[in-house]
Each structure stands twice: as C-alpha cells, then as structure tokens.
Design a protein around this motif. Structure first.
Motif, PDB file in Angstrom:
ATOM      1  N   TRP A 101       0.817  -1.223   0.000  1.00  0.00           N
ATOM      2  CA  TRP A 101       0.000   0.000   0.000  1.00  0.00           C
ATOM      3  C   TRP A 101       0.847   1.267   0.000  1.00  0.00           C
ATOM      4  O   TRP A 101       0.346   2.339  -0.321  1.00  0.00           O
ATOM      5  CB  TRP A 101      -0.951   0.029   1.226  1.00  0.00           C
ATOM      6  CG  TRP A 101      -1.662  -1.261   1.456  1.00  0.00           C
ATOM      7  CD1 TRP A 101      -2.042  -2.173   0.493  1.00  0.00           C
ATOM      8  CD2 TRP A 101      -2.058  -1.838   2.704  1.00  0.00           C
ATOM      9  NE1 TRP A 101      -2.639  -3.257   1.077  1.00  0.00           N
ATOM     10  CE2 TRP A 101      -2.673  -3.081   2.433  1.00  0.00           C
ATOM     11  CE3 TRP A 101      -1.964  -1.422   4.037  1.00  0.00           C
ATOM     12  CZ2 TRP A 101      -3.172  -3.915   3.437  1.00  0.00           C
ATOM     13  CZ3 TRP A 101      -2.470  -2.236   5.036  1.00  0.00           C
ATOM     14  CH2 TRP A 101      -3.071  -3.476   4.736  1.00  0.00           C
ATOM     15  N   GLY A 102       2.120   1.148   0.394  1.00  0.00           N
ATOM     16  CA  GLY A 102       2.983   2.340   0.431  1.00  0.00           C
ATOM     17  C   GLY A 102       2.350   3.418   1.292  1.00  0.00           C
ATOM     18  O   GLY A 102       1.929   3.163   2.420  1.00  0.00           O
ATOM     19  N   ASP A 103       2.260   4.643   0.721  1.00  0.00           N
ATOM     20  CA  ASP A 103       1.695   5.777   1.468  1.00  0.00           C
ATOM     21  C   ASP A 103       0.185   5.886   1.316  1.00  0.00           C
ATOM     22  O   ASP A 103      -0.424   6.812   1.862  1.00  0.00           O
ATOM     23  CB  ASP A 103       2.295   7.101   0.947  1.00  0.00           C
ATOM     24  CG  ASP A 103       3.798   7.167   1.171  1.00  0.00           C
ATOM     25  OD1 ASP A 103       4.267   6.488   2.111  1.00  0.00           O
ATOM     26  OD2 ASP A 103       4.474   7.882   0.405  1.00  0.00           O
ATOM     27  N   LYS A 105      -3.670   5.809   1.687  1.00  0.00           N
ATOM     28  CA  LYS A 105      -4.535   5.729   2.869  1.00  0.00           C
ATOM     29  C   LYS A 105      -5.993   5.691   2.431  1.00  0.00           C
ATOM     30  O   LYS A 105      -6.375   6.374   1.472  1.00  0.00           O
ATOM     31  CB  LYS A 105      -4.361   6.968   3.756  1.00  0.00           C
ATOM     32  CG  LYS A 105      -3.046   7.049   4.486  1.00  0.00           C
ATOM     33  CD  LYS A 105      -3.002   8.252   5.434  1.00  0.00           C
ATOM     34  CE  LYS A 105      -3.424   9.609   4.871  1.00  0.00           C
ATOM     35  NZ  LYS A 105      -2.756  10.088   3.683  1.00  0.00           N
ATOM     36  N   ASP A 108      -8.336   8.697   0.637  1.00  0.00           N
ATOM     37  CA  ASP A 108      -7.601   9.684  -0.172  1.00  0.00           C
ATOM     38  C   ASP A 108      -8.374  10.011  -1.451  1.00  0.00           C
ATOM     39  O   ASP A 108      -8.218  11.092  -2.031  1.00  0.00           O
ATOM     40  CB  ASP A 108      -6.232   9.118  -0.606  1.00  0.00           C
ATOM     41  CG  ASP A 108      -5.205   9.135   0.516  1.00  0.00           C
ATOM     42  OD1 ASP A 108      -5.456   9.772   1.555  1.00  0.00           O
ATOM     43  OD2 ASP A 108      -4.140   8.491   0.335  1.00  0.00           O
TER      44      ASP A 108
END
Ligand code: BDR
Ligand code: CA
Length: 323
Positions: A101-103, A105, A108
């Motif tokens: 997912w990395g950053d 959220k 978003d």
C-alpha cells in the motif's frame, strides 16, 4: 478529448475493465481509485496496481478510497469471495500487506476525485464499478461537482431484470448497490449526470468458455494472469447463474460505454433506490419526480452486444498479445 477516471473494487471483471482501459488509446486515463467492495480495500489497491503493471500502464495514478460503507460498518467479504475468490482476483494473489500500500490511505480518493473534476470538468468521464460510497463521499464534500463533470457511467442496479444477490426468489438488488444502499440513494437522487449501466444490460455481455480458451492460447504473462483469475469467477457463474453461458462482463461494459456511448440504448429517467422494506436496494424510477421534464440521468436498457464484443475483445486481446 475525453479523460477517463475509473473507480473500482478489483474484482475479476473490474480487472478486465482495467485491461480494456489500459489498452485503449483514444482517451487518457487520468486516475484509478479503489475502494472496499468484493474484497478488502488494501487487496483491491494491490490488485489494481498489479493489473495495470501487467497491462503495461504502471504510470496511471492509483488512489485508495473507502474502507467501509458510509455507515462505517465492516463488510463480510465471504459473499464477494464466492465470486471473486480470495483477495478479490480469483485467488491468484495472496492477501496484500502494508508494503503493497505504500503511502496510500483509505479515503484519499475523495479529494483526488474532486481535484480531477475541477481540473478536467466536462471532459471528464467517470466510470465506477464498485459500491457507490466514494461517489457519495465526493457529493457530501462538494455537491457542486455534480454539475461540473462530463458524465458518470455507473455499473450498478437493476431496473427491469432481477438483481444478483440472495437466492432466486428474493433477488431484488444488484451486488454493488447492496454494499452501500444509502450511498446508492444519495448518488441516484443527486444532480450528477449518471448513466446507469445495470444488470439489464450487463447480464447480456458475457465472457464465455471459448473466450477463456482463446486467452490461454494467447499465452503471454498478462493473458495467463487474467486466464487464471477468471477460472474461479467462471466456476461461480456456473454454480449460481447457470442460465448464462459464461460470466458477466459487468464492469467492462460501463468502461466501454463511457468511451463509446452509442453501444447503449438509454432512456432518460429520474432514479432512486428503496432504502427500507422488502425492496431495499432495488433501483427504480422516482415517482415523486416522474412528471418533471428536466432529466439529469439515463438508464441503459439495451446493448449492442456485437459492437461491445468487437471493441472489448479487439482492444484487450491486441494489448494482451504485447504484454
Ligand atoms: C458487480 O458486482 C461485482 O461482482 C462485479 O465486479 C460488478 O461490479 C455486478 O453486480
Ligand atoms: Ca466490481
């Protein structure tokens, strides 16, 4: 030229819509947003990333949307996994992990979608093929977007045909509506220029066992990935919808129609959705507005199946051969 924004819950047939969008060159795909739906939002995000990578379009921005319906209740994904398999894509990928997912959220997508509508206005064609939660969140945050966007092609609902959840005698609703009935109500009673692409038409566009075999023969990495992910979905259709010769290409039809509206015959309609009682989740005409001559929405009632097949299979297979 048209810009396409796609909101999905990938999902086997969402993956096929992604493959189509990755393959076509007439319009630019400006972003894809992912929400919970047939599986968990993190899995949907990862599935979407993987499909776009395999189809040669890793540069398309992918943004995470809702993790739950508007009510905040958590969805049990066992119904969705009956059709779409573990992790949403026929069991070919394991559950996702935070590294996937990395950053990104949850939620978003609300601001991203508003920004896309502000940037592209009437050029923007928004295609959605999951629960309507993110559309409702956008309308709640900025109702003015309803009159700015070009069109919203929503795969969801059923008007003159049975739904596809529950047993045969109680099939009132379509699966995307069921996930968030309140969101569906808010969207259909808004001023958005909706084209409702429901089961009335999507049940007529099928992916057959012959198509499946042909994709096996194509044999590239992308074709074999989709071939594997389709096994579970085809099997579920055989079990739960034995009257169809294959599985429904629900989400791809909404994507194709946004680019080629002429494949659908639509009628202007004031839409709504029952939120209570035995018809809860059924999409229908809003009788309180039925004499109002100003329509903002249309419902698709007929599809040129041949034209759809030529466009969808033609574009997707040409892309699969190269990836
Ligand atoms: C819809 O439900 C999901 O199973 C499909 O991906 C499609 O969006 C069809 O009712
Ligand atoms: Ca879907």
């Amino acid at each position: 030229s048209k810009k396409i924004l796609y909101s999905c819950d990938t999902g086997v047939d969402d993956a096929l819509a992604l493959a189509y969008l990755a393959a076509q060159e007439e319009c630019e795909v400006v972003g894809v947003t992912c929400s919970y739906g047939m599986s968990y939002v993190g899995d949907v995000f990862r599935n979407t990333k993987e499909v776009l990578r395999l189809c040669g379009k890793p540069e398309i921005p992918i943004v995470m949307g809702s993790e739950t319906p508007l009510s905040g209740e958590h969805i049990d994904f066992s119904g969705g996994s009956k059709f779409h398999g573990m992790s949403g894509i026929g069991g070919v990928l394991p559950p996702s992990t935070p590294e996937d997912w990395g950053d990104a959220k949850p939620e978003d997508a609300t601001d991203f979608i508003i920004e896309m509508i502000e940037t592209y206005g009437k050029e923007l064609y928004w295609v959605t093929s999951g629960p309507m939660t993110d559309i409702a969140r956008v309308l709640r945050k900025d109702p003015s977007v309803a009159e700015k966007v070009g069109a919203v092609y929503i795969m969801g609902g059923a008007l003159a045909t049975p739904g596809n959840v529950g047993n045969v005698m109680e099939v009132v609703m379509e699966a995307n509506v069921r996930l968030d009935v309140k969101a569906c109500y808010e969207v259909l009673t808004s001023k958005l220029p909706v084209v409702l692409v429901g089961l009335d038409v999507t049940r007529k566009t099928l992916f057959t066992y012959e198509d499946h075999e042909r994709w096996h023969t194509i044999g590239t990495e992308s074709a074999l990935f989709l071939y594997e992910s389709l096994k579970h979905y085809l099997g579920a259709y055989k079990q739960f919808h034995p009257y169809l010769n294959g599985c429904g290409l629900h989400d791809p039809l909404a994507a194709v129609a946004a680019i080629h509206p002429e494949i659908l015959t639509t009628i202007p309609m004031h839409l709504t959705c029952f939120t209570e009682g035995p018809l809860r989740g059924r999409t229908t005409e809003d009788v309180w507005r039925c004499n109002d001559p100003e329509y903002s929405m249309k419902a698709a009632m007929f599809v040129d199946v041949k034209a759809f097949q030529n466009e969808f299979f033609g574009k997707v297979e040409a892309m699969l051969r190269n990836h």
